[in-house]
Design a protein around this motif. Structure first.
Motif, PDB file in Angstrom:
ATOM      1  N   ILE A  88      45.220   5.414 -19.592  1.00  0.00           N
ATOM      2  CA  ILE A  88      45.098   6.163 -18.340  1.00  0.00           C
ATOM      3  C   ILE A  88      44.827   5.145 -17.245  1.00  0.00           C
ATOM      4  O   ILE A  88      43.902   4.330 -17.346  1.00  0.00           O
ATOM      5  CB  ILE A  88      43.963   7.205 -18.409  1.00  0.00           C
ATOM      6  N   GLU A  89      45.658   5.187 -16.227  1.00  0.00           N
ATOM      7  CA  GLU A  89      45.495   4.299 -15.072  1.00  0.00           C
ATOM      8  C   GLU A  89      45.302   5.164 -13.838  1.00  0.00           C
ATOM      9  O   GLU A  89      45.913   6.224 -13.716  1.00  0.00           O
ATOM     10  CB  GLU A  89      46.726   3.408 -14.913  1.00  0.00           C
ATOM     11  N   TYR A  90      44.450   4.710 -12.938  1.00  0.00           N
ATOM     12  CA  TYR A  90      44.199   5.473 -11.716  1.00  0.00           C
ATOM     13  C   TYR A  90      44.200   4.557 -10.506  1.00  0.00           C
ATOM     14  O   TYR A  90      43.989   3.346 -10.609  1.00  0.00           O
ATOM     15  CB  TYR A  90      42.867   6.235 -11.803  1.00  0.00           C
ATOM     16  N   GLU A  91      44.467   5.174  -9.356  1.00  0.00           N
ATOM     17  CA  GLU A  91      44.410   4.481  -8.075  1.00  0.00           C
ATOM     18  C   GLU A  91      43.636   5.383  -7.121  1.00  0.00           C
ATOM     19  O   GLU A  91      44.051   6.520  -6.864  1.00  0.00           O
ATOM     20  CB  GLU A  91      45.815   4.217  -7.547  1.00  0.00           C
ATOM     21  N   ILE A  92      42.522   4.881  -6.632  1.00  0.00           N
ATOM     22  CA  ILE A  92      41.705   5.596  -5.656  1.00  0.00           C
ATOM     23  C   ILE A  92      42.015   4.977  -4.301  1.00  0.00           C
ATOM     24  O   ILE A  92      41.815   3.775  -4.119  1.00  0.00           O
ATOM     25  CB  ILE A  92      40.198   5.449  -5.955  1.00  0.00           C
ATOM     26  N   THR A  93      42.496   5.779  -3.376  1.00  0.00           N
ATOM     27  CA  THR A  93      42.799   5.291  -2.031  1.00  0.00           C
ATOM     28  C   THR A  93      41.839   5.964  -1.060  1.00  0.00           C
ATOM     29  O   THR A  93      41.836   7.189  -0.938  1.00  0.00           O
ATOM     30  CB  THR A  93      44.256   5.601  -1.649  1.00  0.00           C
ATOM     31  N   VAL A  94      41.021   5.139  -0.411  1.00  0.00           N
ATOM     32  CA  VAL A  94      39.974   5.645   0.475  1.00  0.00           C
ATOM     33  C   VAL A  94      40.317   5.305   1.916  1.00  0.00           C
ATOM     34  O   VAL A  94      40.630   4.154   2.241  1.00  0.00           O
ATOM     35  CB  VAL A  94      38.603   5.034   0.101  1.00  0.00           C
ATOM     36  N   ASP A  95      40.241   6.302   2.769  1.00  0.00           N
ATOM     37  CA  ASP A  95      40.392   6.100   4.212  1.00  0.00           C
ATOM     38  C   ASP A  95      39.001   5.782   4.742  1.00  0.00           C
ATOM     39  O   ASP A  95      38.181   6.683   4.954  1.00  0.00           O
ATOM     40  CB  ASP A  95      40.966   7.357   4.860  1.00  0.00           C
ATOM     41  N   SER A  96      38.730   4.491   4.896  1.00  0.00           N
ATOM     42  CA  SER A  96      37.382   4.048   5.245  1.00  0.00           C
ATOM     43  C   SER A  96      37.432   2.711   5.965  1.00  0.00           C
ATOM     44  O   SER A  96      38.336   1.907   5.741  1.00  0.00           O
ATOM     45  CB  SER A  96      36.546   3.898   3.964  1.00  0.00           C
ATOM     46  N   ASP A  97      36.431   2.468   6.806  1.00  0.00           N
ATOM     47  CA  ASP A  97      36.282   1.180   7.481  1.00  0.00           C
ATOM     48  C   ASP A  97      35.276   0.284   6.761  1.00  0.00           C
ATOM     49  O   ASP A  97      34.942  -0.788   7.257  1.00  0.00           O
ATOM     50  CB  ASP A  97      35.816   1.392   8.931  1.00  0.00           C
ATOM     51  N   GLU A  98      34.777   0.721   5.601  1.00  0.00           N
ATOM     52  CA  GLU A  98      33.787  -0.071   4.867  1.00  0.00           C
ATOM     53  C   GLU A  98      34.380  -1.411   4.436  1.00  0.00           C
ATOM     54  O   GLU A  98      35.583  -1.524   4.186  1.00  0.00           O
ATOM     55  CB  GLU A  98      33.289   0.699   3.636  1.00  0.00           C
ATOM     56  N   ASN A  99      33.514  -2.430   4.309  1.00  0.00           N
ATOM     57  CA  ASN A  99      33.983  -3.752   3.908  1.00  0.00           C
ATOM     58  C   ASN A  99      34.333  -3.776   2.420  1.00  0.00           C
ATOM     59  O   ASN A  99      34.023  -2.843   1.670  1.00  0.00           O
ATOM     60  CB  ASN A  99      32.956  -4.833   4.272  1.00  0.00           C
ATOM     61  N   ASP A 100      34.955  -4.863   1.989  1.00  0.00           N
ATOM     62  CA  ASP A 100      35.422  -4.975   0.605  1.00  0.00           C
ATOM     63  C   ASP A 100      34.278  -4.880  -0.398  1.00  0.00           C
ATOM     64  O   ASP A 100      34.439  -4.305  -1.477  1.00  0.00           O
ATOM     65  CB  ASP A 100      36.184  -6.293   0.393  1.00  0.00           C
ATOM     66  N   ARG A 101      33.123  -5.441  -0.080  1.00  0.00           N
ATOM     67  CA  ARG A 101      31.974  -5.386  -0.999  1.00  0.00           C
ATOM     68  C   ARG A 101      31.517  -3.946  -1.202  1.00  0.00           C
ATOM     69  O   ARG A 101      31.195  -3.544  -2.303  1.00  0.00           O
ATOM     70  CB  ARG A 101      30.825  -6.254  -0.460  1.00  0.00           C
ATOM     71  N   MET A 106      31.251   0.942  -4.568  1.00  0.00           N
ATOM     72  CA  MET A 106      31.605   2.331  -4.844  1.00  0.00           C
ATOM     73  C   MET A 106      32.357   2.426  -6.165  1.00  0.00           C
ATOM     74  O   MET A 106      32.045   3.276  -7.018  1.00  0.00           O
ATOM     75  CB  MET A 106      32.456   2.908  -3.703  1.00  0.00           C
ATOM     76  N   HIS A 107      33.327   1.550  -6.387  1.00  0.00           N
ATOM     77  CA  HIS A 107      34.111   1.594  -7.614  1.00  0.00           C
ATOM     78  C   HIS A 107      33.230   1.315  -8.837  1.00  0.00           C
ATOM     79  O   HIS A 107      33.361   1.987  -9.867  1.00  0.00           O
ATOM     80  CB  HIS A 107      35.264   0.592  -7.535  1.00  0.00           C
ATOM     81  N   GLU A 108      32.332   0.377  -8.746  1.00  0.00           N
ATOM     82  CA  GLU A 108      31.396   0.084  -9.840  1.00  0.00           C
ATOM     83  C   GLU A 108      30.583   1.326 -10.207  1.00  0.00           C
ATOM     84  O   GLU A 108      30.397   1.634 -11.386  1.00  0.00           O
ATOM     85  CB  GLU A 108      30.436  -1.041  -9.452  1.00  0.00           C
ATOM     86  N   ASN A 109      30.083   2.017  -9.198  1.00  0.00           N
ATOM     87  CA  ASN A 109      29.271   3.209  -9.434  1.00  0.00           C
ATOM     88  C   ASN A 109      30.092   4.352 -10.018  1.00  0.00           C
ATOM     89  O   ASN A 109      29.610   5.091 -10.880  1.00  0.00           O
ATOM     90  CB  ASN A 109      28.569   3.642  -8.148  1.00  0.00           C
ATOM     91  N   ILE A 110      31.323   4.515  -9.567  1.00  0.00           N
ATOM     92  CA  ILE A 110      32.204   5.546 -10.122  1.00  0.00           C
ATOM     93  C   ILE A 110      32.416   5.291 -11.612  1.00  0.00           C
ATOM     94  O   ILE A 110      32.337   6.204 -12.430  1.00  0.00           O
ATOM     95  CB  ILE A 110      33.558   5.581  -9.370  1.00  0.00           C
ATOM     96  N   LEU A 130      40.326   0.748  -6.745  1.00  0.00           N
ATOM     97  CA  LEU A 130      39.923   1.464  -5.538  1.00  0.00           C
ATOM     98  C   LEU A 130      40.358   0.590  -4.387  1.00  0.00           C
ATOM     99  O   LEU A 130      40.027  -0.607  -4.348  1.00  0.00           O
ATOM    100  CB  LEU A 130      38.415   1.680  -5.509  1.00  0.00           C
ATOM    101  N   ARG A 131      41.132   1.140  -3.481  1.00  0.00           N
ATOM    102  CA  ARG A 131      41.624   0.375  -2.337  1.00  0.00           C
ATOM    103  C   ARG A 131      41.482   1.172  -1.056  1.00  0.00           C
ATOM    104  O   ARG A 131      41.385   2.384  -1.070  1.00  0.00           O
ATOM    105  CB  ARG A 131      43.061  -0.056  -2.563  1.00  0.00           C
ATOM    106  N   ARG A 132      41.515   0.453   0.033  1.00  0.00           N
ATOM    107  CA  ARG A 132      41.476   1.050   1.355  1.00  0.00           C
ATOM    108  C   ARG A 132      42.882   1.518   1.699  1.00  0.00           C
ATOM    109  O   ARG A 132      43.862   0.870   1.349  1.00  0.00           O
ATOM    110  CB  ARG A 132      41.003  -0.007   2.360  1.00  0.00           C
TER     111      ARG A 132
END
Length: 136
Positions: A88-101, A106-110, A130-132
């Motif tokens: 199973i592969e996933y791609e999370i695309t977030v509309d956010s201005d947050e920095n890469d860290r 967020m991805h670590e916690n998910i 997880l990408r912007r």
């Protein structure tokens, strides 16, 4: 401990109905398939996506993560014999201005705190990113 209960019942040769709380979901249990309902494998992928989305909602206030929207795409690869979801592969695309860290946090916690994620991961190759979104 939390407990959950879902009841599913065969409606006819073309489908079944799952019920939980006040919700109902038509399930594709037709041997020929049907385009208007999720089959069991798709329900598993949807559960992974829902787990990711729910965790993002839960984690965002704790780490002060601001976002405007999110999309999760999940792809599964099933082997026939014995029948099993191999990958199973996933791609999370977030509309956010947050920095890469912050995105990585967020991805670590998910990955760390998802009930469905942690149930599926030991028996299936489960990986993703997880990408912007490109609009940012």
């Amino acid at each position: 401990m939390l407990e959950y209960e879902v009841t599913a019942q065969r409606v006819d040769t073309h489908g079944s109905l799952a019920q939980c709380k006040q919700a109902q979901l038509v399930i594709d249990t037709d041997l020929d398939g049907r385009p208007d309902a999720f089959n069991p494998a798709e329900l598993l992928l949807a559960a992974v996506a829902a787990c990711i989305l729910k965790n993002l909602e839960r984690i965002a206030p704790m780490i002060h993560f601001d976002y405007r929207g999110v999309t999760v795409k999940v792809h599964g690869v099933r082997q026939d014999s014995p029948p099993k979801m191999m990958r199973i592969e996933y791609e999370i695309t977030v509309d956010s201005d947050e920095n890469d860290r912050k995105l990585e946090l967020m991805h670590e916690n998910i990955r760390k705190y998802g009930t469905v994620y942690n149930t599926v991961a030991p028996g299936t190759e489960l990986k993703g990113i997880l990408r912007r979104s490109a609009s940012v």
